[in-house]
Scaffold this motif. Structure first.
Motif, PDB file in Angstrom:
ATOM      1  N   LYS A  38       0.836  -1.200   0.000  1.00  0.00           N
ATOM      2  CA  LYS A  38       0.000   0.000   0.000  1.00  0.00           C
ATOM      3  C   LYS A  38       0.874   1.255   0.000  1.00  0.00           C
ATOM      4  CE  LYS A  38      -3.855  -2.201   2.451  1.00  0.00           C
ATOM      5  NZ  LYS A  38      -4.736  -2.165   3.653  1.00  0.00           N
ATOM      6  N   PRO A  39       0.277   2.421  -0.326  1.00  0.00           N
ATOM      7  CA  PRO A  39       1.066   3.671  -0.357  1.00  0.00           C
ATOM      8  C   PRO A  39       1.657   4.022   1.011  1.00  0.00           C
ATOM      9  CG  PRO A  39      -1.033   3.954  -1.483  1.00  0.00           C
ATOM     10  CD  PRO A  39      -1.105   2.633  -0.787  1.00  0.00           C
ATOM     11  N   HIS A  40       2.874   4.549   0.992  1.00  0.00           N
ATOM     12  CA  HIS A  40       3.562   5.000   2.197  1.00  0.00           C
ATOM     13  C   HIS A  40       4.276   6.308   1.904  1.00  0.00           C
ATOM     14  CE1 HIS A  40       2.911   0.877   3.581  1.00  0.00           C
ATOM     15  NE2 HIS A  40       3.354   1.217   4.774  1.00  0.00           N
ATOM     16  N   GLN A  41       4.806   6.935   2.954  1.00  0.00           N
ATOM     17  CA  GLN A  41       5.703   8.066   2.803  1.00  0.00           C
ATOM     18  C   GLN A  41       6.684   8.056   3.969  1.00  0.00           C
ATOM     19  OE1 GLN A  41       2.128  10.976   4.241  1.00  0.00           O
ATOM     20  NE2 GLN A  41       3.637  11.906   2.919  1.00  0.00           N
ATOM     21  N   VAL A  42       7.861   8.606   3.715  1.00  0.00           N
ATOM     22  CA  VAL A  42       8.908   8.628   4.738  1.00  0.00           C
ATOM     23  C   VAL A  42       8.802   9.919   5.533  1.00  0.00           C
ATOM     24  CG1 VAL A  42      11.393   8.663   5.166  1.00  0.00           C
ATOM     25  CG2 VAL A  42      10.454   7.167   3.391  1.00  0.00           C
ATOM     26  N   ALA A  43       8.873   9.777   6.851  1.00  0.00           N
ATOM     27  CA  ALA A  43       8.913  10.940   7.743  1.00  0.00           C
ATOM     28  C   ALA A  43      10.216  10.920   8.525  1.00  0.00           C
ATOM     29  CB  ALA A  43       7.725  10.928   8.692  1.00  0.00           C
ATOM     30  N   ILE A  44      10.757  12.095   8.774  1.00  0.00           N
ATOM     31  CA  ILE A  44      11.959  12.238   9.607  1.00  0.00           C
ATOM     32  C   ILE A  44      11.627  13.201  10.740  1.00  0.00           C
ATOM     33  CG2 ILE A  44      14.381  12.902   9.700  1.00  0.00           C
ATOM     34  CD1 ILE A  44      14.556  12.371   6.712  1.00  0.00           C
ATOM     35  N   ILE A  45      11.910  12.778  11.975  1.00  0.00           N
ATOM     36  CA  ILE A  45      11.735  13.640  13.144  1.00  0.00           C
ATOM     37  C   ILE A  45      13.134  13.979  13.652  1.00  0.00           C
ATOM     38  CG2 ILE A  45      10.705  13.876  15.424  1.00  0.00           C
ATOM     39  CD1 ILE A  45       8.774  11.628  14.658  1.00  0.00           C
ATOM     40  N   ARG A  46      13.446  15.264  13.650  1.00  0.00           N
ATOM     41  CA  ARG A  46      14.826  15.683  13.935  1.00  0.00           C
ATOM     42  C   ARG A  46      14.914  16.574  15.179  1.00  0.00           C
ATOM     43  NH1 ARG A  46      18.128  17.649   8.969  1.00  0.00           N
ATOM     44  NH2 ARG A  46      18.161  15.369   8.784  1.00  0.00           N
ATOM     45  N   PRO A  47      15.688  16.143  16.195  1.00  0.00           N
ATOM     46  CA  PRO A  47      15.998  17.031  17.318  1.00  0.00           C
ATOM     47  C   PRO A  47      17.191  17.902  16.941  1.00  0.00           C
ATOM     48  CG  PRO A  47      16.911  14.858  17.725  1.00  0.00           C
ATOM     49  CD  PRO A  47      16.243  14.796  16.377  1.00  0.00           C
ATOM     50  N   HIS A  48      17.109  19.175  17.194  1.00  0.00           N
ATOM     51  CA  HIS A  48      18.164  20.104  16.776  1.00  0.00           C
ATOM     52  C   HIS A  48      19.107  20.442  17.924  1.00  0.00           C
ATOM     53  CE1 HIS A  48      16.271  21.024  12.842  1.00  0.00           C
ATOM     54  NE2 HIS A  48      15.157  20.751  13.509  1.00  0.00           N
ATOM     55  N   GLN A  49      20.394  20.526  17.579  1.00  0.00           N
ATOM     56  CA  GLN A  49      21.429  21.005  18.512  1.00  0.00           C
ATOM     57  C   GLN A  49      21.385  20.252  19.845  1.00  0.00           C
ATOM     58  OE1 GLN A  49      20.408  25.220  18.431  1.00  0.00           O
ATOM     59  NE2 GLN A  49      22.064  25.601  16.967  1.00  0.00           N
ATOM     60  N   LEU A  50      21.547  18.936  19.753  1.00  0.00           N
ATOM     61  CA  LEU A  50      21.475  18.107  20.950  1.00  0.00           C
ATOM     62  C   LEU A  50      22.552  18.463  21.966  1.00  0.00           C
ATOM     63  CD1 LEU A  50      20.646  14.552  19.522  1.00  0.00           C
ATOM     64  CD2 LEU A  50      19.135  16.122  20.714  1.00  0.00           C
ATOM     65  N   ARG A  51      23.777  18.667  21.487  1.00  0.00           N
ATOM     66  CA  ARG A  51      24.869  18.966  22.418  1.00  0.00           C
ATOM     67  C   ARG A  51      24.651  20.312  23.110  1.00  0.00           C
ATOM     68  NH1 ARG A  51      28.943  15.333  22.048  1.00  0.00           N
ATOM     69  NH2 ARG A  51      28.989  14.013  20.184  1.00  0.00           N
ATOM     70  N   GLU A  52      24.176  21.290  22.359  1.00  0.00           N
ATOM     71  CA  GLU A  52      23.905  22.592  22.966  1.00  0.00           C
ATOM     72  C   GLU A  52      22.799  22.480  23.999  1.00  0.00           C
ATOM     73  OE1 GLU A  52      24.269  21.936  19.865  1.00  0.00           O
ATOM     74  OE2 GLU A  52      25.752  23.293  18.976  1.00  0.00           O
ATOM     75  N   PHE A  53      21.780  21.662  23.692  1.00  0.00           N
ATOM     76  CA  PHE A  53      20.695  21.453  24.648  1.00  0.00           C
ATOM     77  C   PHE A  53      21.223  20.820  25.936  1.00  0.00           C
ATOM     78  CE2 PHE A  53      17.659  18.401  26.454  1.00  0.00           C
ATOM     79  CZ  PHE A  53      16.658  19.273  26.868  1.00  0.00           C
ATOM     80  N   LEU A  54      22.104  19.834  25.795  1.00  0.00           N
ATOM     81  CA  LEU A  54      22.659  19.170  26.973  1.00  0.00           C
ATOM     82  C   LEU A  54      23.468  20.144  27.827  1.00  0.00           C
ATOM     83  CD1 LEU A  54      23.750  15.687  25.569  1.00  0.00           C
ATOM     84  CD2 LEU A  54      21.978  16.141  27.268  1.00  0.00           C
ATOM     85  N   GLN A  55      24.140  21.081  27.185  1.00  0.00           N
ATOM     86  CA  GLN A  55      24.902  22.072  27.936  1.00  0.00           C
ATOM     87  C   GLN A  55      23.981  22.942  28.794  1.00  0.00           C
ATOM     88  OE1 GLN A  55      27.282  24.177  25.094  1.00  0.00           O
ATOM     89  NE2 GLN A  55      28.772  22.534  24.871  1.00  0.00           N
TER      90      GLN A  55
END
Length: 412
Positions: free
Chosen positions: A166-183
């Motif tokens: 059946k039809p599908h589509q690709v999704a990407i979920i991206r967290p930004h600037q992980l290292r900066e967030f951890l700081q």
């Protein structure tokens, strides 16, 4: 990964009864521990489903409450209390504590053999882990490698209950600037980064389970990749967008301060087109990264003119930029000005001079002078529709080239 919600459906646990923490039934169970020490908390790490008979607590309800407090603090998946001999029932104050924290507590009758329970839960966890590894390998092959035999992949997915015909589509979920967030959280080491990624993955998978959406997913580098079924009548991908919005909202609730965006590639019916959908989702994310204010979800099909720009060879874009915008850059370098930025903001504000001046902290007369100077340098009039389009396209290409220079590239 399996959740507490799945545990109750295992054959050996048909007598299991939930008595508290229903809101936490989607907690992921990473392993099961049977420990009957007076102080069990030092022996767990987090994510375990703990089983106790109460023999080590000597029937002390206050000690049981401390075990529950410690389990909540250590982020265990849940607690099974083998009731009957040492603990008759879970006390009301313990139930209230678990309900408030969304921490599942189950009662299991004494006559049920714990060896059967632990064996079945562990076997189920191992089976699910094997399935996840196989599906991760499947998705890697589908998105990142040349596709040899799509029929084999369809059959392989069907074995695990996924219909890829059946039809599908690709999704990407991206967290930004992980290292900066951890700081900002005063965490800097690699262990904290790995823990954050694991937590990110768990929240996404729990959100999918909560909605009852069965789809192939994997964590690749920092991003979660989803192979999302696409309802044939849903021309605008509304259902998948709504699900992604729910996931992002849950991430924002559980990991405050972490900025997350998502993108959907085009719909495909043939597996050979899956990689193209993945590349489109990546391009949509690249587009989002150069927006000053970004909505959390982007659809490749709604990128407008950027869909064309993403398909043009980089050298042709660079040549256009050299012709249209580079004269402004040269002037800026020589006179320590910001004409190129001024033009970009002018177009971003829909050619509204008042808003442009306010955003750039300029007097209106100063802006008017700069706009006339831009016309002089580029030899194009902002009052002429064709010249204006030429310049605006140049600013868009400048942003794209700038983004390509700092963003990781995904080869076609």
């Amino acid at each position: 990964m399996i959740s507490c919600r799945e545990i109750v459906h295992l054959p050996s646990l048909n007598k299991l009864r939930l008595v508290a923490g229903e809101a936490g039934l989607d907690r992921v169970v990473r392993w099961v521990h049977f420990i009957d020490l007076p102080d069990v908390i030092p022996w767990v790490q987090g994510g375990e489903l703990l089983i106790i008979t109460g023999i080590g607590l000597q029937g002390d309800a206050a000690k049981l409450k401390e075990v529950v407090r410690g389990s909540i603090r250590k982020k265990l998946a849940g607690l099974i209390v083998n009731v009957g001999r040492y603990i008759k029932e879970v006390p009301p104050d313990v139930v209230a504590l678990a309900d408030k924290a969304g921490f599942p507590i189950f009662e299991l009758p004494w006559e049920v053999k714990l060896i059967d329970v632990t064996q079945e839960i562990c076997s189920h966890i191992i089976m699910k882990q094997t399935e996840e590894r196989s599906l991760n390998d499947f998705l890697e092959q589908l998105l990142f490698r040349p596709l040899a035999d799509s029929e084999v992949l369809i059959e392989r997915a069907a074995f695990y209950g996924y219909d890829l015909a059946k039809p599908h589509q690709v999704a990407i979920i991206r967290p930004h600037q992980l290292r900066e967030f951890l700081q900002t959280q005063r965490e800097k080491d690699e262990k904290a980064l790995v823990a954050l990624k694991v937590r990110f993955e768990r929240i996404v998978r729990e959100a999918l389970e909560r909605r009852g959406r069965k789809m192939i997913s994997m964590l690749w580098l920092d991003d979660m990749h989803l192979l999302m079924p696409h309802p044939e009548k849903d021309t605008q991908s509304r259902q998948n967008v709504a699900l992604l919005a729910e996931i992002i909202e849950r991430l924002a609730s559980e990991i405050p301060g972490l900025f997350v965006s998502a993108a959907l590639g085009g719909t495909f019916e043939c597996l050979q087109e899956a990689r193209n959908s993945y590349l489109q989702a990546n391009k949509a994310l690249r587009f989002s990264e150069r927006k000053k204010v970004s909505p959390p979800i982007y659809l490749y099909e709604q990128l407008g003119i950027y869909k064309l720009l993403f398909e043009v060879e980089a050298d042709k874009l660079a040549a256009y930029h050299q012709e249209v915008i580079e004269p402004l850059n040269e002037y800026d370098k020589k006179h320590h000005m910001a004409m190129a930025e001024c033009l970009t903001v002018y177009f971003e504000e829909n050619c509204n001079a008042a808003k442009t001046a306010k955003r750039l902290f300029l007097h209106r007369n100063t802006l008017d002078y700069r706009l006339k100077k831009i016309e002089e340098i580029t030899e194009r009039s902002l009052n002429d529709p064709y010249d204006r389009l030429t310049l605006q396209l140049g600013t868009l290409i400048a942003r794209q080239l700038e983004g390509d220079a700092i963003s990781p590239q995904v080869s076609d």
